[in-house]
Design a protein around this motif. Structure first.
Motif, PDB file in Angstrom:
ATOM      1  N   SER A  73       0.831  -1.207   0.000  1.00 33.59           N
ATOM      2  CA  SER A  73       0.000   0.000   0.000  1.00 33.59           C
ATOM      3  C   SER A  73       0.864   1.256   0.000  1.00 33.59           C
ATOM      4  CB  SER A  73      -0.928  -0.003   1.219  1.00 33.59           C
ATOM      5  OG  SER A  73      -1.859  -1.051   1.146  1.00 33.59           O
ATOM      6  N   SER A  74       1.868   1.293   0.870  1.00 29.81           N
ATOM      7  CA  SER A  74       2.719   2.482   0.939  1.00 29.81           C
ATOM      8  C   SER A  74       3.523   2.685  -0.335  1.00 29.81           C
ATOM      9  CB  SER A  74       3.666   2.373   2.139  1.00 29.81           C
ATOM     10  OG  SER A  74       4.490   1.225   2.017  1.00 29.81           O
ATOM     11  N   LYS A  75       3.750   1.602  -1.063  1.00 33.15           N
ATOM     12  CA  LYS A  75       4.561   1.693  -2.275  1.00 33.15           C
ATOM     13  C   LYS A  75       3.735   2.041  -3.504  1.00 33.15           C
ATOM     14  CE  LYS A  75       8.068  -0.873  -4.875  1.00 33.15           C
ATOM     15  NZ  LYS A  75       8.833  -2.140  -4.974  1.00 33.15           N
ATOM     16  N   TYR A  76       2.551   1.414  -3.648  1.00 30.11           N
ATOM     17  CA  TYR A  76       1.779   1.552  -4.882  1.00 30.11           C
ATOM     18  C   TYR A  76       0.544   2.441  -4.744  1.00 30.11           C
ATOM     19  CZ  TYR A  76       4.635  -2.355  -6.495  1.00 30.11           C
ATOM     20  OH  TYR A  76       5.679  -3.157  -6.850  1.00 30.11           O
TER      21      TYR A  76
ATOM     22  N   PHE B 291      -1.051   2.122   5.613  1.00 28.30           N
ATOM     23  CA  PHE B 291       0.071   2.798   4.971  1.00 28.30           C
ATOM     24  C   PHE B 291       1.337   2.726   5.828  1.00 28.30           C
ATOM     25  CE2 PHE B 291      -1.952   5.947   1.744  1.00 28.30           C
ATOM     26  CZ  PHE B 291      -2.042   4.899   0.847  1.00 28.30           C
ATOM     27  N   LYS B 292       1.217   2.170   7.012  1.00 26.85           N
ATOM     28  CA  LYS B 292       2.360   2.123   7.922  1.00 26.85           C
ATOM     29  C   LYS B 292       3.209   0.902   7.596  1.00 26.85           C
ATOM     30  CE  LYS B 292       3.487   3.109  12.729  1.00 26.85           C
ATOM     31  NZ  LYS B 292       2.945   3.401  14.056  1.00 26.85           N
TER      32      LYS B 292
ATOM     33  N   GLU C 243      10.728   3.864   4.940  1.00 27.62           N
ATOM     34  CA  GLU C 243       9.722   3.972   3.881  1.00 27.62           C
ATOM     35  C   GLU C 243       8.403   4.503   4.429  1.00 27.62           C
ATOM     36  OE1 GLU C 243       7.523   1.128   0.538  1.00 27.62           O
ATOM     37  OE2 GLU C 243       9.262   0.390   1.668  1.00 27.62           O
ATOM     38  N   ALA C 244       8.023   4.053   5.637  1.00 24.46           N
ATOM     39  CA  ALA C 244       6.786   4.547   6.244  1.00 24.46           C
ATOM     40  C   ALA C 244       6.886   6.043   6.544  1.00 24.46           C
ATOM     41  CB  ALA C 244       6.492   3.769   7.523  1.00 24.46           C
ATOM     42  N   THR C 245       8.034   6.484   7.053  1.00 28.72           N
ATOM     43  CA  THR C 245       8.230   7.904   7.340  1.00 28.72           C
ATOM     44  C   THR C 245       8.126   8.744   6.080  1.00 28.72           C
ATOM     45  OG1 THR C 245       9.665   7.335   9.215  1.00 28.72           O
ATOM     46  CG2 THR C 245       9.803   9.586   8.354  1.00 28.72           C
ATOM     47  N   GLN C 246       8.756   8.265   5.003  1.00 24.60           N
ATOM     48  CA  GLN C 246       8.704   8.992   3.739  1.00 24.60           C
ATOM     49  C   GLN C 246       7.290   9.028   3.175  1.00 24.60           C
ATOM     50  OE1 GLN C 246      11.143  10.737   2.270  1.00 24.60           O
ATOM     51  NE2 GLN C 246       9.608  11.400   0.780  1.00 24.60           N
TER      52      GLN C 246
ATOM     53  N   PHE D 132       2.025  10.762  11.921  1.00 27.83           N
ATOM     54  CA  PHE D 132       2.732  11.942  11.444  1.00 27.83           C
ATOM     55  C   PHE D 132       3.704  12.522  12.463  1.00 27.83           C
ATOM     56  CE2 PHE D 132      -1.278  11.999   8.992  1.00 27.83           C
ATOM     57  CZ  PHE D 132      -0.737  11.909   7.721  1.00 27.83           C
ATOM     58  N   GLY D 133       3.650  12.073  13.703  1.00 26.27           N
ATOM     59  CA  GLY D 133       4.522  12.614  14.728  1.00 26.27           C
ATOM     60  C   GLY D 133       3.860  13.765  15.468  1.00 26.27           C
ATOM     61  N   SER D 134       4.090  13.818  16.782  1.00 24.27           N
ATOM     62  CA  SER D 134       3.414  14.813  17.611  1.00 24.27           C
ATOM     63  C   SER D 134       3.851  16.231  17.278  1.00 24.27           C
ATOM     64  CB  SER D 134       3.679  14.508  19.082  1.00 24.27           C
ATOM     65  OG  SER D 134       5.080  14.476  19.339  1.00 24.27           O
TER      66      SER D 134
END
Length: 832
Positions: A390-393, A424-425, A431-434, A472-474
């Motif tokens: 999912s995160s890739k495509y 998406f994680k 890769e997840a962060t990007q 997304f981070g605090s």
């Protein structure tokens, strides 16, 4: 309420008032008069036996309500069984519709009453009136599954056979078809095959197209009734024959039937008989069949993959791909609708090579309804592909949909945003962060226009984003999302305000940066709890239970408790009333031996509110006092659970503090390392030390900085390093030393690190009084130099002395290092 209100009857009903206005005589009016002292049941008995048609219709319409009265069924049901066959057709139709509703409520009629109902149904189905047949067919459909099997065989099976006879009218044969399909679900296989199968086959070949078309809808149940008997081949032959029918409506129904019975028939019959016909239909589909094939394509492929493990869907994929490129927008919408079912049938590993291009093409379609269909089912596709794929495509598809010019597409996508972000994680952290970094701009843009949307859509979105900091981070959420949440709390509809506040509290709870936590907490207190607007103060009190549930008691007391207590004396009655509502939960926050002052204030506030001038406030205060004095409020088991929950919250808050301290330490360490490296570069630049193709660069140099230094060294063509066997000449200091730096001692280049000379620079040097330099002066000549943390990263070909510890600690040198950082990055700090 009068259960026999004549306005319940279908069509125009002549009431007493209408009859009087119409100029009816007193004699005519007297005919409709009923004794007012009669009960509802007695009046119904009277009108069913002696009333006029309009009165009977009123009673029959009220049957579902009347039968809920005690003894109503026992008194009225026998009258209905005896009288309905003799009523006029319009009364029989109303009676059939009412009894169908009664049978649908399965707890009204007992098995004995149902057994009595079967003869009445079978007799009325012999009527020549089409409306009567349709009405009592519904009674059969609702009651047949509740009856005893023997009753069904005795009354309904002969009626179905008789109605399906070719000599009967079309309406009768249609009723017979419906009854045969329903009986196929009730009877055992042997009884059905002996008594009804032959009639069912004959109806498949009926001369009327409506009979054949309706028969197609009943054949799936008939197939389930006869499989796996050898006679199933006969049913399959009839299905295939119907697919070749000359009537278009019958052919459409037969093709839909063919796609539906794949999972019912054995695999060998599907392979030998069904699959070739289906393959031909999909290879060369007639224009009228495109919609039917497109509608059922996903379920058909899924059934084939389940039924036939060796099934190859590749030949059918050509049809699906051509379907996604058709000019008809409805066909493309059906293609998008079937995509999740098709993906479930195929392996997710085939998605990149087979389905991704089709999915992206549909997501960028020019028609709104196609894109909305893709957006509405996007979360299902993400769930089936999994986080990594999912995160890739799917990231590209997500961005296309979010950036669509019509906001309805993004609304459909955001309706399941929590599921989408979860899938998406990726397991690869980088890769997840990007991925989330790429999704962030469109997400923030959607939040920015949230207050302009329909408040129900905004509320639905807010209910699904409590987990934002997890993705997304605090820090990012605080900077980019929290301002929009605060704006919604100030100006949106009341439900949206409350939900935005809850999301803000969730983000605040997961924020590990103390200064930002304090900033949001103060804003809640000052902009809402102590706002000049009573609506904002009411919102703050409404959020108090969420605050108490999200944070530990200690943090709540330190940050919010005083502001909440102040609102007990608010000038607005609604605010004081809301304080009474949250008062019991506020009492749970305070400890008896710790918060004596606050408990005293709370007790005084409650006493004052019990005597408040506003009635609603007094009632709310009395309700709060009742709760506080109840035993269940102070139950030991409840208190133990609350104590355990509070300890868990304190552990979470302590972990946030540890995370912040760890990040601060790492940040300080990185700053010190960068300053030390910078000092090393400045020193080498001031000495014009050869680096030999960049091999002398320390290993901790950032990639960009290392590249710039190496390129500068190469461009300036520094002298080659001296041969190991020949000592290099002394390197002279520059004529104008770097500001803030004392001249460094002369160093002899050799294969070993040179010894520091006994002579020292002038006493006015800022490094001359450093303990590290003093220790270096007094060190014996033959002693090995102390190893610097940076010494190991310097190439062996470099003949530089170790950097004294004072270089990394001297304030003057630190200032020099910071000022020359830009020069080193561009290579200007190196001397030629």
């Amino acid at each position: 309420m009068d259960l026999l209100n004549f306005e319940w009857a279908d069509g125009p009903v002549e009431t007493m008032e209408s009859l009087s206005k119409a100029g009816k005589s007193e004699e005519e009016i007297e005919k409709f008069a009923v004794d007012e002292n009669l009960s509802e049941i007695e009046r119904a008995r009277l009108l069913l036996t002696k009333g006029f048609n309009v009165q009977k219709i009123a009673i029959l319409v009220a049957l579902p309500v009347l039968f809920r009265e005690s003894d109503a069924v026992e008194q009225l049901f026998p009258i209905l069984m005896n009288s309905l066959p003799t009523y006029d057709t319009e009364v029989q139709v109303v009676g059939g519709n009412s009894l169908a509703q009664v049978a649908q409520s399965q707890n009204i009629l007992s098995s004995r009453h149902l057994d009595q109902l079967a003869p009445l149904v079978s007799s009325l189905l012999k009527s020549r009136n089409t409306d009567v047949i349709q009405a009592w067919t519904e009674v059969f459909n609702e009651s047949v599954e509740l009856m005893a099997l023997e009753t069904v065989k005795k009354h309904y099976v002969p009626a179905a056979v008789a109605l399906g006879d070719v000599s009967r009218a079309v309406s009768s044969r249609l009723a017979g078809v419906s009854m045969i399909g329903k009986l196929a679900k009730v009877l055992d296989r042997k009884s059905f095959m002996e008594k009804l199968l032959q009639r069912a086959v004959a109806l498949c070949q009926d001369t009327d197209l409506d009979v054949r078309r309706v028969m197609c809808s009943q054949l799936p149940a008939i197939c389930k009734a006869v499989v796996p008997d050898p006679v199933q081949d006969k049913i399959v032959d009839e299905i295939l024959e119907l697919t070749r029918d000359e009537e278009a409506d019958v052919k459409l129904a037969a093709v839909e039937l063919l796609l539906a019975v794949v999972d019912v028939l054995p695999g060998d019959i599907v392979t030998s008989k069904i699959l070739p016909v289906a393959q031909k239909l999909f290879d060369e589909p007639p224009e009228p069949l495109h919609a039917i094939l497109a509608l059922h394509f996903g379920s058909f492929i899924h059934k084939l993959c389940t039924q036939l493990p060796s099934f190859d869907p590749e030949p059918f994929m050509l049809f699906y791909k051509s379907l996604s490129e058709r000019q008809d927008a409805e066909l493309r919408r059906l293609c998008a609708y079937n995509f999740p079912g098709l993906l479930q049938s195929l392996s997710p590993r085939l998605y990149p090579s087979t389905l991704h291009s089709i999915y992206l093409h549909l997501a960028t379609d020019s028609v709104l309804v196609v894109k909305k269909t893709i957006a509405a089912t996007f979360h299902e596709v993400a769930r089936m592909l999994g986080p990594d794929k999912s995160s890739k495509y799917l990231k590209e598809v997500f961005l296309h949909l979010m950036q669509d010019e019509n906001s309805e597409v993004a609304d459909c996508l955001m309706a399941n945003v929590d599921i989408i972000l979860e899938h998406f994680k990726s397991t690869d952290g980088a890769e997840a962060t990007q991925c989330f970094h790429d999704l962030l701009p469109t997400f923030v843009r959607y939040c920015a226009v949230l207050d302009k949307k329909n408040w129900r859509k905004a509320l639905q979105f807010l209910q699904r984003i409590h987990m934002l900091p997890d993705y997304f981070g605090s820090e990012v959420v605080h900077d980019l999302v929290v301002p929009h949440l605060v704006r919604n709390m100030q100006s949106a509809a009341q439900p949206v305000k409350l939900e935005a506040g809850k999301v803000l509290i969730s983000c605040l709870r997961k924020n590990h940066i103390s200064i930002k936590r304090k900033d949001v907490s103060l804003r809640l207190v000052n902009d809402f709890g102590r706002s000049r607007s009573c609506l904002q103060r009411l919102l703050f009190l409404s959020l108090t239970p969420s605050l108490a549930e999200a944070f530990s008691r200690q943090l709540f007391r330190d940050s919010f408790a005083d502001c909440v207590l102040e609102l007990s004396t608010d000038s607005v009655a609604n605010v004081r009333r809301q304080f009474c509502v949250v008062l019991p939960q506020l009492r749970k926050v305070f400890r008896t031996n710790v918060d004596t002052d606050r408990l005293e204030r709370l007790s005084q506030s409650l006493n004052a509110l019990l005597g408040d001038t506003d009635r609603d406030v007094r009632m709310a205060a009395e309700a709060a006092s009742t709760i506080l004095n109840s035993e269940s409020f102070w139950a030991p088991s409840l208190i133990a659970r609350e104590e355990a929950g509070d300890r868990h919250k304190m552990e979470e808050e302590d972990n946030l503090v540890k995370i912040e301290r760890k990040e601060q330490e790492e940040h300080k360490k990185r700053q010190i390392d960068e300053m030390a490296l910078q000092a090393r570069y400045d020193y080498m630049a001031s000495q014009n030390t050869p680096l030999g193709r960049g091999r002398g660069l320390p290993s901790k140099v950032p990639a960009g900085r290392a590249t710039s230094v190496r390129s500068t060294v190469k461009q300036n063509t520094l002298p080659k390093p001296a041969e190991p066997s020949k000592p290099a000449p002394f390197v002279r200091l520059p004529s104008k030393p770097t500001p803030g730096l004392a001249p460094m001692p002369k160093v002899a280049a050799s294969s070993q690190l040179a010894k520091l000379p006994s002579a020292t620079p002038a006493a006015s040097s800022p490094l001359s009084s450093s303990p590290s330099v003093a220790a270096a002066r007094t060190k014996p000549v033959g002693a090995a130099p102390a190893k610097s943390p940076l010494a190991s990263s310097v190439s062996r070909s470099t003949t530089l002395p170790p950097v004294p510890a004072a270089i990394t600690t001297s304030p003057t040198l630190k200032a020099t290092a910071l000022s020359s950082k830009a020069r080193v990055a561009t290579g200007t700090g190196l001397r030629h």
